[in-house]
Design an enzyme around this catalytic site. Structure first.
Site, PDB file in Angstrom:
ATOM      1  N   TYR A  61       0.978  -1.165   0.129  1.00 28.43           N
ATOM      2  CA  TYR A  61      -0.088   0.128  -0.235  1.00 28.43           C
ATOM      3  C   TYR A  61       1.001   1.099   0.068  1.00 28.43           C
ATOM      4  O   TYR A  61       1.183   1.687   1.013  1.00 28.43           O
ATOM      5  CB  TYR A  61      -0.802  -0.096   1.134  1.00 28.43           C
ATOM      6  N   GLY A  74     -17.731  -0.559  -4.042  1.00 28.63           N
ATOM      7  CA  GLY A  74     -18.606  -0.976  -5.345  1.00 28.63           C
ATOM      8  C   GLY A  74     -17.643  -1.451  -6.366  1.00 28.63           C
ATOM      9  O   GLY A  74     -16.628  -2.035  -6.197  1.00 28.63           O
TER      10      GLY A  74
END
Length: 301
Positions: free
Chosen positions: A69, A221
């Site tokens: 990350y 989503g």
């Protein structure tokens, strides 16, 4: 909904082996920028540190991160270390190994089993720790996880890792790993906008066996690593209005509704969004609302 006084314990707790965490935690991916990895603009470092301080203040004791990350200017692990070390005694920091990105941020070949120790040691170095609380083996499309998971099991025996988990797996991979060492948590993509029968089965198995199930991209989503979704079905908006909540809060509440073993890890680099995310742990959907939202998920097939 009022958010100022709601803390992470409103979502309830779950015990991963000998570690008890609040069911709503924090995903560190967005600490580095407006989208994951190198896809967005770099974050303001001081604001990211403020988000972590606020998370702890609001009772978060489960943070999910990874050495991969990072963006051109930011590293999630470095920010966590700077903000929170020395770490609270009750804080569980989970990380993932397997995927690899080079110094330019480009994805490279995933780790061989003999390279996983290097991945673990890099997380230890970046986080400033002598052991890792929970390490997920992120499956990178390999058919068998046995050799990779076995390598992590050896590092657990050596004391570098406290507990082991799996990410992006099917039921057969979970069974394969459990034959080698205990699995306390599974982290798969799961949300209203993504449906995978194998993951649904993993969710069920984890519930039966008392294993934590940790969905990722539950808020984003279909946009996944991109910024969170900004369009929502009218049914979702209607449920949100009924609770005076945001669509993102309803997505989190729906996630937690899937079972007492489900842990949410919504991520953000925005302090205001963090407060809203944590407050979602206090939302309780009715069965009728949950059924309506379930229908959205099935309609997305």
């Amino acid at each position: 909904m009022t958010t100022e006084t709601i803390t992470a314990d409103a979502a309830g707790t779950f015990k991963l082996a000998d570690l008890t965490v609040n069911r709503i935690g924090f995903g560190a991916m967005r600490l580095t920028g407006s989208a994951a990895f190198h896809l967005g603009t770099p974050s303001n470092r001081e604001r990211s540190i403020a988000v972590l301080h606020k998370a702890i203040e609001l009772g978060v004791n489960h943070i999910d991160t990874a050495a991969f990350y990072f963006s051109q200017l930011r590293s999630a692990n470095e920010i966590i270390n700077s903000a929170l070390a020395p770490y609270p005694d009750d804080l569980l920091i989970a990380t993932k190994v397997g995927p690899y990105r080079d110094y330019h941020g480009e994805w490279g070949t995933s780790a061989r089993p003999d390279q996983l120790r290097g991945h673990v040691e890099e997380n230890l170095r970046q986080l400033g720790r002598d052991h890792l609380d929970l390490v997920y083996l992120r499956r990178m499309r390999q058919e068998s996880v046995a050799e990779h998971f076995g390598a992590l099991a050896e590092l657990r025996e050596a004391g570098l890792i406290r507990h082991l988990g799996l990410s992006d797996v099917e039921p057969r991979h979970l069974a394969e790993a459990q034959a080698i060492a205990p699995v306390v948590s599974v982290e798969n993509r799961y949300g209203l906008d993504s449906r995978n029968p194998a993951t649904d089965e993993v969710l069920r198995i984890c519930g039966e066996q008392g294993i934590a199930f940790v969905p990722f991209y539950a808020i984003a989503g279909k946009r996944a690593a991109q910024p969170a979704a900004d369009t929502h079905d009218e049914e979702l908006l209607a449920v949100a209005r009924a609770h005076d909540a945001t669509p993102a809060q309803i997505r989190i509440a729906w996630t937690l509704h899937q079972g007492p073993h489900v842990l949410a890890i919504p991520g953000t680099g925005n302090p205001a969004h963090l407060t809203e995310n944590i407050a979602a742990g206090a939302l309780r959907l009715t069965e009728e609302e949950a059924t309506r939202l379930d229908a959205l998920r099935h309609a997305a097939d």
